[in-house]
Design a protein around this motif. Structure first.
Motif, PDB file in Angstrom:
ATOM      1  N   UNK A 160       0.920  -0.968  -0.148  1.00  0.00           N
ATOM      2  CA  UNK A 160      -0.445   0.394  -0.136  1.00  0.00           C
ATOM      3  C   UNK A 160       1.069   1.467  -0.097  1.00  0.00           C
ATOM      4  N   UNK A 161       2.402   1.222   0.548  1.00  0.00           N
ATOM      5  CA  UNK A 161       2.941   2.563   1.094  1.00  0.00           C
ATOM      6  C   UNK A 161       3.843   2.850  -0.306  1.00  0.00           C
ATOM      7  N   UNK A 162       3.843   1.597  -1.886  1.00  0.00           N
ATOM      8  CA  UNK A 162       4.429   2.015  -2.862  1.00  0.00           C
ATOM      9  C   UNK A 162       4.281   4.034  -3.662  1.00  0.00           C
ATOM     10  N   UNK A 163       4.583   4.530  -2.578  1.00  0.00           N
ATOM     11  CA  UNK A 163       4.018   6.069  -3.667  1.00  0.00           C
ATOM     12  C   UNK A 163       3.729   5.788  -5.030  1.00  0.00           C
ATOM     13  N   UNK A 164       4.361   5.077  -5.772  1.00  0.00           N
ATOM     14  CA  UNK A 164       4.275   5.507  -7.370  1.00  0.00           C
ATOM     15  C   UNK A 164       2.711   4.546  -7.792  1.00  0.00           C
ATOM     16  N   UNK A 165       2.297   3.652  -6.655  1.00  0.00           N
ATOM     17  CA  UNK A 165       0.913   3.460  -6.815  1.00  0.00           C
ATOM     18  C   UNK A 165       0.330   3.498  -6.383  1.00  0.00           C
ATOM     19  N   UNK A 166       0.146   4.448  -4.371  1.00  0.00           N
ATOM     20  CA  UNK A 166      -0.807   5.241  -3.904  1.00  0.00           C
ATOM     21  C   UNK A 166      -1.129   6.575  -5.116  1.00  0.00           C
ATOM     22  N   UNK A 167       0.052   6.867  -5.527  1.00  0.00           N
ATOM     23  CA  UNK A 167      -0.475   8.035  -6.369  1.00  0.00           C
ATOM     24  C   UNK A 167      -1.200   7.746  -7.564  1.00  0.00           C
ATOM     25  N   UNK A 168      -0.801   6.933  -8.675  1.00  0.00           N
ATOM     26  CA  UNK A 168      -2.089   6.254  -9.641  1.00  0.00           C
ATOM     27  C   UNK A 168      -2.910   6.126  -9.092  1.00  0.00           C
ATOM     28  N   UNK A 169      -3.368   5.209  -7.987  1.00  0.00           N
ATOM     29  CA  UNK A 169      -4.677   5.061  -7.749  1.00  0.00           C
ATOM     30  C   UNK A 169      -4.997   6.301  -7.402  1.00  0.00           C
ATOM     31  N   UNK A 170      -4.772   6.849  -6.546  1.00  0.00           N
ATOM     32  CA  UNK A 170      -5.617   8.300  -6.082  1.00  0.00           C
ATOM     33  C   UNK A 170      -5.978   9.128  -8.117  1.00  0.00           C
ATOM     34  N   UNK A 171      -4.894   9.618  -8.363  1.00  0.00           N
ATOM     35  CA  UNK A 171      -5.147  10.288  -9.568  1.00  0.00           C
ATOM     36  C   UNK A 171      -6.227   9.818 -10.760  1.00  0.00           C
ATOM     37  N   UNK A 172      -5.323   8.370 -10.902  1.00  0.00           N
ATOM     38  CA  UNK A 172      -6.183   8.245 -11.926  1.00  0.00           C
ATOM     39  C   UNK A 172      -8.202   8.008 -11.827  1.00  0.00           C
ATOM     40  N   UNK A 173      -8.515   7.834 -10.536  1.00  0.00           N
ATOM     41  CA  UNK A 173     -10.097   8.340 -10.400  1.00  0.00           C
ATOM     42  C   UNK A 173     -10.656   9.715 -10.226  1.00  0.00           C
TER      43      UNK A 173
END
Length: 437
Positions: free
Chosen positions: A185-198
């Motif tokens: 969960x803490x992986x910043x590329x994955x957090x950022x893409x999760x939030x910004x894709x939506x």
């Protein structure tokens, strides 16, 4: 059956060894995972490789775009008010905190300046509260709207707070569940893409990010919060969305309430020109940024809280979604007040412990399917920096399930630190503003 363009093992090995994924690799990976060609254990391995090796800006941007392309994109370009005037759109996203009811006063406040606010929100999980859970404490209010209802309400009222449809970036839902059970969960590329894709798929013209930092936030250090904020702001810029971020302090809960109905009550106080100063400060700061992103500046944002314009929008927004803005809010059956154990300056009221106490009392959920209590939560009587006397009320705990009270009391007691005036804490709320580079 057509042959696949790549193999999952090839993609995993590339990232594991520190390589950069090509655009074609990324597009195939997200599509293949969504189709079920890439197995869960393979995507888990890729997530872990990304966690350790990171991603370049171009990779994260392409990954985000690939996630968006698995679903629908909303388009507000034709949105207009009843007179035919074109309406700019702007939105806010918070990374989550304790007592973070800012969306409630913010959406109607911004809408009172003639800007449409399509605020697609979520429910709480763990110690952070959910905007939809708070609003559902209002009798009759409903979170689920069709796209037609969403557009109609934006045209007539100017503000909508509702649940995001399942059609926005469906790959994210699948990826998020996997990250949750694989410690990525803490992986910043994955957090950022999760939030910004939506948020990009949502189609808003401008976006303001409230990136929390501190004990009650997802990001505990300012360095981590800054990296996340910069990554998301750049993703927005790459997608043509006017995006800025504020880094804000979440060592202490926002306002004097953490719960559902009690946070609605506090939000209404803000809309009536009152309320806690930290909630007002952050609401006004975010509103100013949202309006600037929509091309509106040199306006007195605070005045709209004092003269009733924002309250009028709130009442119209709640009514449009079936809620009764005049209805009495639910009240918990049981309460207990925690008293100051000593005299001195309240140096700390730990946001994480207060959030966990509110969750324990029934204001939040451990699993997505859990129900929440509308009346449960924690009402604070003082904030850090205040001088307190032994035996003075610090917090009142509220619940319908008294058997949960003992653990919540322990958590609130643990949250309190009282000391001398010389140790008075840094009370800054807004730590920095991040723009695209």
């Amino acid at each position: 059956m057509a042959a696949e363009q790549f193999s999952a093992v090839e993609v995993i090995r590339t990232k594991r060894d520190g390589g950069e994924l090509s655009n074609e690799m990324i597009d195939w990976t997200i599509d293949a995972y969504t189709r079920g060609v890439i197995a869960e254990e393979q995507m888990a391995a890729l997530n872990m490789a990304i966690y350790f090796q990171g991603m370049h800006r171009a990779e994260i941007s392409r990954w985000t775009n690939a996630m968006i392309n698995t679903g629908e994109r909303m388009d507000f370009s034709a949105l207009a008010d009843p007179s035919g005037r074109s309406l700019p759109t702007t939105d806010k996203h918070s990374t989550g905190g304790v007592g973070d009811k800012i969306t409630l006063p913010l959406a109607p406040l911004v809408a009172s300046f003639g800007v449409a606010v399509p605020q697609l929100s979520g429910r709480g999980l763990g110690h952070t509260g959910g905007t939809l859970d708070k609003l559902e404490a209002i009798p009759g209010w409903r979170a689920e709207l069709s796209n037609e209802e969403l557009f109609a309400q934006l045209s007539t009222v100017g503000a909508v707070i509702c649940a995001a449809g399942a059609g926005l970036a469906p790959a994210d839902k699948k990826l998020y569940a996997l990250r949750d059970v694989t410690a990525t969960v803490e992986a910043i590329p994955l957090i950022a893409s999760s939030i910004m894709s939506k948020k990009i798929a949502e189609g808003t013209g401008a976006l303001v990010l409230d990136v929390k930092v501190g004990s009650g936030a997802f990001m505990k250090t300012e360095a981590m919060a800054r990296e996340l904020a910069e990554t998301m702001v750049n993703l927005g810029a790459d997608a043509g969305v006017n995006t800025v971020a504020l880094l804000t302090n979440m060592d202490t809960p926002l306002g004097l309430t953490a719960g559902n109905a009690i946070e609605v009550q506090e939000s209404v106080e803000v809309l009536a020109g009152g309320g806690p100063e930290d909630v007002v400060e952050l609401t006004v700061a975010l509103a100013t940024e949202m309006l600037a992103g929509a091309g509106i500046s040199d306006v007195d944002v605070r005045a709209a809280l004092n003269d009733g314009r924002a309250m009028d929008k709130w009442r119209a927004m709640i009514s449009a979604q079936g809620g009764d803005p005049d209805a009495k809010l639910p009240v918990a059956r049981e309460s207990h007040t925690v008293l100051a154990p000593a005299e001195g300056v309240l140096l700390k009221l730990d946001a994480m412990d207060i959030g966990l106490a509110a969750w324990t009392l029934g204001a939040g959920r451990a699993r997505k399917e859990d129900a929440v209590q509308a009346g449960a939560g924690v009402r604070l009587h003082v904030k850090p920096g205040a001088l307190v006397r032994r035996g003075e009320p610090i917090a009142t705990l509220l619940t319908d399930t008294p058997e949960k009270m003992e653990r919540a009391i322990e958590l609130v007691q643990r949250a309190i630190l009282i000391g001398s005036d010389s140790d008075r804490p840094d009370m800054r709320l807004i730590l920095d503003r991040i723009c695209a580079n």
